[in-house]
Write a protein that holds these residues in place. Structure first.
Motif, PDB file in Angstrom:
ATOM      1  N   ARG A 111      35.361 -11.468  28.095  1.00  0.00           N
ATOM      2  CA  ARG A 111      34.505 -11.028  29.461  1.00  0.00           C
ATOM      3  C   ARG A 111      35.385 -11.019  30.775  1.00  0.00           C
ATOM      4  N   ARG A 112      36.567 -10.936  30.623  1.00  0.00           N
ATOM      5  CA  ARG A 112      37.363 -11.080  31.953  1.00  0.00           C
ATOM      6  C   ARG A 112      37.475  -9.575  32.130  1.00  0.00           C
ATOM      7  N   ASN A 117      44.827 -10.119  33.222  1.00  0.00           N
ATOM      8  CA  ASN A 117      44.406 -11.374  33.714  1.00  0.00           C
ATOM      9  C   ASN A 117      43.427 -12.211  32.646  1.00  0.00           C
ATOM     10  N   ALA A 118      43.578 -11.512  31.365  1.00  0.00           N
ATOM     11  CA  ALA A 118      42.857 -12.255  30.237  1.00  0.00           C
ATOM     12  C   ALA A 118      43.656 -12.813  29.178  1.00  0.00           C
ATOM     13  N   PHE A 131      44.265  -8.855  24.153  1.00  0.00           N
ATOM     14  CA  PHE A 131      44.083  -7.429  24.457  1.00  0.00           C
ATOM     15  C   PHE A 131      45.326  -6.770  25.119  1.00  0.00           C
ATOM     16  N   GLY A 132      46.378  -7.187  24.729  1.00  0.00           N
ATOM     17  CA  GLY A 132      47.543  -6.399  25.091  1.00  0.00           C
ATOM     18  C   GLY A 132      47.992  -6.624  26.629  1.00  0.00           C
ATOM     19  N   GLY A 146      38.178  -4.229  27.103  1.00  0.00           N
ATOM     20  CA  GLY A 146      37.151  -3.630  26.514  1.00  0.00           C
ATOM     21  C   GLY A 146      36.729  -2.301  27.304  1.00  0.00           C
ATOM     22  N   ASN A 147      35.214  -1.992  27.188  1.00  0.00           N
ATOM     23  CA  ASN A 147      34.657  -0.802  27.964  1.00  0.00           C
ATOM     24  C   ASN A 147      34.802  -1.069  29.297  1.00  0.00           C
ATOM     25  N   PRO A 148      35.551  -0.234  30.177  1.00  0.00           N
ATOM     26  CA  PRO A 148      35.481   0.037  31.542  1.00  0.00           C
ATOM     27  C   PRO A 148      34.065   0.100  32.115  1.00  0.00           C
ATOM     28  N   ASP A 149      33.285   0.988  31.476  1.00  0.00           N
ATOM     29  CA  ASP A 149      31.963   0.997  32.407  1.00  0.00           C
ATOM     30  C   ASP A 149      31.003  -0.442  32.425  1.00  0.00           C
TER      31      ASP A 149
END
Length: 332
Positions: A111-112, A117-118, A131-132, A146-149
């Motif tokens: 959710r970050r 920062n995740a 998440f790299g 995840g999805n930027p939008d």
């Protein structure tokens, strides 16, 4: 790479683990440690739910218990501890309407905002990077989780944070994140101007501010031609820093006295009902002016906010400068 947790943080994590829960340092403090910096703020995340956290620690404050956050007071300092959670629907482009607690650290990290920062860390498990984020930090890339939008629609202030990080650290913005950022710039209309201004102040202190403002005009031109203004103001970085240094607390106070006085007079002139309300409250028939005590209290409050705000901007700018220097040292 060496991770050193403060004694209080280690004790909080250890206490939660001893009670059968998971617990990690998370977010910006992990990022800062990876940059070789000493974090000023330490956020923690845990599988324990708020009431379970409160049972383990003697001194706690319910700072955001609805969203899973409890502040633990240890040796006179507060540490925010938030339960692993999945955010519900965002209705104001800033905050989730509700949250669901989970036992999955990965779900919480999902959710970050950005991969850098995740990441989470504790002494038992080491670095958790789903998440790299580590690679993006090394490559100098700002990338949404995840999805930027989805990320920007959840919290539109992340648009300004992406630009600020890029300007401060001289990072590039991932192509998908950049396209989404430009596409969703209008969402900033839903964010309070005070929050946008705070991010802008930090952004323009970044060493790459001019380029970022110019490259992302879909955002920057919403607040005037900031790129051109920055060129005029920052003929040299030394000049800008000198101007900031000259803005003393007394000057802040005088400027705010003038600005708030004008604003308050305009409000009174434009709103007869407000004049009448103040008049009734003060026992006056004619309320063309607010009472001295009320006016002075308001002005003093605004002055205190201005001085504190200037101190915050200077502190954050100094923190950002140290981050850049640390990155340059690592690259050299």
């Amino acid at each position: 790479m060496q991770f050193i947790l403060p004694e209080n943080v280690s004790e909080i994590i250890g206490s939660l683990e001893a009670a059968g829960f998971e617990a990690y340092a998370v977010g910006g403090c992990v990022r800062d440690m990876m940059l070789g910096l000493t974090p000023k703020d330490w956020d923690l995340t845990t599988s324990a739910e708020p009431l379970q956290i409160k049972e383990i620690f003697k001194k706690t404050v319910d700072t955001g218990i609805k969203h899973g956050t409890v502040t633990i007071i240890m040796n006179g300092r507060g540490y925010e501890v938030t339960t692993y959670r999945i955010d519900g629907k965002y209705e104001d482009s800033r905050h989730p309407k509700d949250v669901t607690f989970t036992k999955s650290l990965e779900q919480d990290l999902l959710r970050r905002d950005f991969t850098i920062n995740a990441m989470a860390y504790n002494e038992k498990s080491g670095l958790v990077d789903c998440f790299g984020g580590k690679k993006d930090l090394e490559d100098g890339v700002i990338r949404c989780v995840g999805n930027p939008d989805t990320r920007f629609n959840e919290d539109a202030l992340r648009i300004m944070r992406a630009l600020r990080f890029a300007a401060t650290y001289r990072f590039s913005i991932d192509a998908d994140t950049a396209a989404s950022l430009k596409r969703n710039a209008q969402l900033l209309n839903n964010i309070a101007s005070e929050r946008i201004n705070a991010e802008l102040c930090r952004l323009i202190c970044g060493r790459n501010a001019e380029q970022i403002l110019d490259e992302y005009r879909e955002v920057s031109e919403r607040y005037g031609d900031l790129s051109s203004q920055l060129k005029d103001i920052t003929a040299s970085k030394t000049e800008l820093e000198g101007l900031i240094a000259q803005l003393t607390a007394d000057m802040c106070e005088q400027l705010i006295l003038i600005a708030v006085g004008i604003e308050r007079q305009q409000r009174l002139s434009a709103d007869p009902e407000l004049r009448m309300e103040i008049g009734i409250r003060q026992g006056q028939q004619d309320a063309s002016e607010p009472a001295d005590a009320e006016r002075l209290a308001l002005l003093r409050h605004e002055c205190d906010r201005a001085v504190f705000g200037k101190m915050q901007i200077e502190r954050r700018a100094a923190d950002d400068k140290r981050c850049v220097e640390a990155l340059e040292d690592r690259k050299s």
